[in-house]
Design a protein around this motif. Structure first.
Motif, PDB file in Angstrom:
ATOM      1  N   PHE A 207      -0.900   6.569   6.293  1.00 12.55           N
ATOM      2  CA  PHE A 207      -0.828   5.117   6.486  1.00 12.55           C
ATOM      3  C   PHE A 207      -0.282   4.448   5.229  1.00 12.55           C
ATOM      4  O   PHE A 207       0.581   3.559   5.296  1.00 12.55           O
ATOM      5  N   THR A 208      -0.762   4.886   4.077  1.00 14.25           N
ATOM      6  CA  THR A 208      -0.356   4.319   2.793  1.00 14.25           C
ATOM      7  C   THR A 208       1.132   4.492   2.560  1.00 14.25           C
ATOM      8  O   THR A 208       1.844   3.543   2.184  1.00 14.25           O
ATOM      9  N   LYS A 209       1.642   5.696   2.786  1.00 13.39           N
ATOM     10  CA  LYS A 209       3.056   5.982   2.527  1.00 13.39           C
ATOM     11  C   LYS A 209       3.968   5.185   3.462  1.00 13.39           C
ATOM     12  O   LYS A 209       5.033   4.695   3.057  1.00 13.39           O
ATOM     13  N   ALA A 210       3.553   5.059   4.717  1.00  9.00           N
ATOM     14  CA  ALA A 210       4.377   4.323   5.681  1.00  9.00           C
ATOM     15  C   ALA A 210       4.380   2.829   5.389  1.00  9.00           C
ATOM     16  O   ALA A 210       5.440   2.182   5.396  1.00  9.00           O
ATOM     17  N   LEU A 211       3.203   2.254   5.135  1.00  3.87           N
ATOM     18  CA  LEU A 211       3.130   0.822   4.885  1.00  3.87           C
ATOM     19  C   LEU A 211       3.812   0.447   3.569  1.00  3.87           C
ATOM     20  O   LEU A 211       4.391  -0.638   3.450  1.00  3.87           O
ATOM     21  N   ALA A 212       3.779   1.358   2.604  1.00  7.44           N
ATOM     22  CA  ALA A 212       4.445   1.099   1.324  1.00  7.44           C
ATOM     23  C   ALA A 212       5.932   0.842   1.529  1.00  7.44           C
ATOM     24  O   ALA A 212       6.535  -0.006   0.855  1.00  7.44           O
ATOM     25  N   GLN A 213       6.530   1.547   2.476  1.00  2.65           N
ATOM     26  CA  GLN A 213       7.961   1.369   2.734  1.00  2.65           C
ATOM     27  C   GLN A 213       8.241   0.005   3.343  1.00  2.65           C
ATOM     28  O   GLN A 213       9.306  -0.581   3.105  1.00  2.65           O
ATOM     29  N   GLU A 214       7.298  -0.531   4.108  1.00  3.78           N
ATOM     30  CA  GLU A 214       7.485  -1.848   4.704  1.00  3.78           C
ATOM     31  C   GLU A 214       7.327  -2.969   3.683  1.00  3.78           C
ATOM     32  O   GLU A 214       7.965  -4.020   3.793  1.00  3.78           O
ATOM     33  N   GLY A 215       6.466  -2.756   2.694  1.00  5.72           N
ATOM     34  CA  GLY A 215       6.167  -3.830   1.752  1.00  5.72           C
ATOM     35  C   GLY A 215       7.039  -3.865   0.516  1.00  5.72           C
ATOM     36  O   GLY A 215       7.097  -4.891  -0.176  1.00  5.72           O
ATOM     37  N   ALA A 216       7.733  -2.769   0.215  1.00  7.81           N
ATOM     38  CA  ALA A 216       8.385  -2.622  -1.084  1.00  7.81           C
ATOM     39  C   ALA A 216       9.368  -3.737  -1.410  1.00  7.81           C
ATOM     40  O   ALA A 216       9.384  -4.263  -2.526  1.00  7.81           O
ATOM     41  N   ARG A 217      10.201  -4.120  -0.463  1.00  2.74           N
ATOM     42  CA  ARG A 217      11.240  -5.117  -0.760  1.00  2.74           C
ATOM     43  C   ARG A 217      10.661  -6.494  -1.029  1.00  2.74           C
ATOM     44  O   ARG A 217      11.346  -7.372  -1.579  1.00  2.74           O
ATOM     45  N   ASN A 218       9.402  -6.713  -0.642  1.00  4.36           N
ATOM     46  CA  ASN A 218       8.757  -8.013  -0.872  1.00  4.36           C
ATOM     47  C   ASN A 218       7.728  -7.968  -2.000  1.00  4.36           C
ATOM     48  O   ASN A 218       6.862  -8.843  -2.093  1.00  4.36           O
ATOM     49  N   ASN A 219       7.818  -6.919  -2.842  1.00  8.27           N
ATOM     50  CA  ASN A 219       6.893  -6.789  -3.975  1.00  8.27           C
ATOM     51  C   ASN A 219       5.446  -6.643  -3.511  1.00  8.27           C
ATOM     52  O   ASN A 219       4.525  -7.129  -4.150  1.00  8.27           O
ATOM     53  N   VAL A 220       5.254  -5.994  -2.377  1.00  9.54           N
ATOM     54  CA  VAL A 220       3.915  -5.659  -1.882  1.00  9.54           C
ATOM     55  C   VAL A 220       3.762  -4.148  -2.016  1.00  9.54           C
ATOM     56  O   VAL A 220       4.425  -3.388  -1.290  1.00  9.54           O
ATOM     57  N   THR A 221       2.948  -3.715  -2.949  1.00  5.68           N
ATOM     58  CA  THR A 221       2.750  -2.281  -3.152  1.00  5.68           C
ATOM     59  C   THR A 221       1.543  -1.801  -2.357  1.00  5.68           C
ATOM     60  O   THR A 221       0.578  -2.543  -2.155  1.00  5.68           O
ATOM     61  N   VAL A 222       1.625  -0.559  -1.906  1.00  8.38           N
ATOM     62  CA  VAL A 222       0.538   0.045  -1.138  1.00  8.38           C
ATOM     63  C   VAL A 222       0.317   1.446  -1.693  1.00  8.38           C
ATOM     64  O   VAL A 222       1.221   2.295  -1.637  1.00  8.38           O
ATOM     65  N   ASN A 223      -0.856   1.673  -2.241  1.00  5.32           N
ATOM     66  CA  ASN A 223      -1.194   2.966  -2.839  1.00  5.32           C
ATOM     67  C   ASN A 223      -2.564   3.425  -2.369  1.00  5.32           C
ATOM     68  O   ASN A 223      -3.308   2.661  -1.751  1.00  5.32           O
ATOM     69  N   ALA A 224      -2.867   4.670  -2.669  1.00  5.32           N
ATOM     70  CA  ALA A 224      -4.173   5.224  -2.305  1.00  5.32           C
ATOM     71  C   ALA A 224      -4.798   5.899  -3.513  1.00  5.32           C
ATOM     72  O   ALA A 224      -4.097   6.340  -4.435  1.00  5.32           O
ATOM     73  N   ILE A 225      -6.102   5.962  -3.482  1.00  5.31           N
ATOM     74  CA  ILE A 225      -6.853   6.781  -4.444  1.00  5.31           C
ATOM     75  C   ILE A 225      -7.670   7.779  -3.640  1.00  5.31           C
ATOM     76  O   ILE A 225      -8.286   7.430  -2.632  1.00  5.31           O
ATOM     77  N   ALA A 226      -7.644   9.025  -4.087  1.00  8.41           N
ATOM     78  CA  ALA A 226      -8.424  10.080  -3.442  1.00  8.41           C
ATOM     79  C   ALA A 226      -9.524  10.518  -4.392  1.00  8.41           C
ATOM     80  O   ALA A 226      -9.301  11.384  -5.252  1.00  8.41           O
ATOM     81  N   PRO A 227     -10.712   9.927  -4.268  1.00  8.75           N
ATOM     82  CA  PRO A 227     -11.808  10.336  -5.148  1.00  8.75           C
ATOM     83  C   PRO A 227     -12.307  11.730  -4.801  1.00  8.75           C
ATOM     84  O   PRO A 227     -12.280  12.163  -3.637  1.00  8.75           O
ATOM     85  N   GLY A 228     -12.802  12.418  -5.812  1.00  7.42           N
ATOM     86  CA  GLY A 228     -13.584  13.622  -5.574  1.00  7.42           C
ATOM     87  C   GLY A 228     -15.027  13.220  -5.327  1.00  7.42           C
ATOM     88  O   GLY A 228     -15.311  12.156  -4.779  1.00  7.42           O
TER      89      GLY A 228
ATOM     90  N   ASN B 125     -10.578  13.471  -9.327  1.00 12.11           N
ATOM     91  CA  ASN B 125     -11.547  14.428  -8.781  1.00 12.11           C
ATOM     92  C   ASN B 125     -12.042  15.461  -9.773  1.00 12.11           C
ATOM     93  O   ASN B 125     -12.628  16.480  -9.379  1.00 12.11           O
ATOM     94  N   GLY B 126     -11.802  15.251 -11.054  1.00 15.82           N
ATOM     95  CA  GLY B 126     -12.287  16.198 -12.055  1.00 15.82           C
ATOM     96  C   GLY B 126     -11.593  17.530 -12.022  1.00 15.82           C
ATOM     97  O   GLY B 126     -12.103  18.526 -12.545  1.00 15.82           O
ATOM     98  N   GLY B 127     -10.424  17.581 -11.399  1.00 12.14           N
ATOM     99  CA  GLY B 127      -9.673  18.824 -11.327  1.00 12.14           C
ATOM    100  C   GLY B 127     -10.058  19.735 -10.183  1.00 12.14           C
ATOM    101  O   GLY B 127      -9.603  20.869 -10.100  1.00 12.14           O
TER     102      GLY B 127
END
Length: 240
Positions: free
Chosen positions: A157-178, A234-236
């Motif tokens: 979801f993050t990767k796809a939405l990031a492509q929609e927002g990029a040209r309007n300075n809307v960034t979309v990222n994810a964090i994967a906690p351990g 995630n501490g590696g």
């Protein structure tokens, strides 16, 4: 004028740490919660951050909730999709409700909240969205087909939405906690938790504040060239 940030599941655990970190950055923060009234009140009284009650799995509740927040604080510039639940069991024992509840909250909540703010961010030419995934969405986990599927979906979801927002300075990222030292992890049986920690190279659980620092970086004014990324904290334990 201060940026307005919304943190779902923002009154406890990782969400609480994120809410406080964004407030410390000078943002006006709204923290959402689904049910624990006592904890939400204690959080709001202690931090001065206003808490809003609605279920992120309910699409209309999210639309209405964002409208209320924007009425109080102004247009939302930053969204952190942190709310999540677990209904762990093996496939053999998992009924449809346990599957659907987790998908609707953990993954559906990202859609519902993003849908409520994304168009406004695009029209204003600025936005920061951070979705909280999981190490178990990257590597899988026994007894968590629902949770792992939802969290893995968040990364796509993050990767796809990031492509929609990029040209309007809307960034979309994810964090994967351990594995982070929160109430959710504290519920894991001690013998099982010990085995989990033994597999973490840094030999400890993470701290909620360490996830919050990652969010603070991604939502910064100067992080506009970072989008579509997943930051693993995630501490590696899982490297790829």
């Amino acid at each position: 004028m201060a940026r307005v940030a919304v943190v779902t599941g923002g009154t406890r655990g990782i969400g609480e740490a994120i809410s406080i970190a964004l407030k410390d950055m000078g943002m006006q923060v709204a923290a959402t919660y689904a049910g624990n009234e006592e904890r939400a009140k204690e959080f709001a009284d202690r931090t001065g951050i206003k808490a809003y009650k609605f279920d992120v799995a309910d699409h209309q509740a999210c639309i209405d909730g964002i409208a209320a927040i924007e009425g109080d604080l102004g247009p939302v510039d930053v969204l952190v999709n942190n709310a999540g639940i677990t209904r762990d069991t093996t496939m053999k024992r998992m009924d449809h409700a346990k599957w659907q509840d987790v998908i609707d909250t953990n993954l559906g909540g990202c859609f519902n909240m993003a849908k409520a703010v994304f168009e406004g961010m695009q029209s204003r030419g600025y936005g920061r969205i951070v979705n909280i995934g999981s190490i178990n969405g990257q590597a899988g986990q026994y007894g968590q087909v629902n949770y792992a599927a939802a969290k893995s979906g968040i990364h796509g979801f993050t990767k796809a939405l990031a492509q929609e927002g990029a040209r309007n300075n809307v960034t979309v990222n994810a964090i994967a906690p351990g594995y982070i030292d929160t109430d959710m992890v504290a519920a894991v049986p001690p013998d099982v938790l010990g085995k989990i920690i033994a597999k973490i190279p840094v030999n400890r659980l993470g701290k909620a504040s360490e996830i919050a620092r990652g969010v603070a970086f991604l939502v910064g004014e100067d992080a506009g060239f970072v989008t579509g990324s997943t930051l693993s904290i995630n501490g590696g334990q899982h490297m790829y």
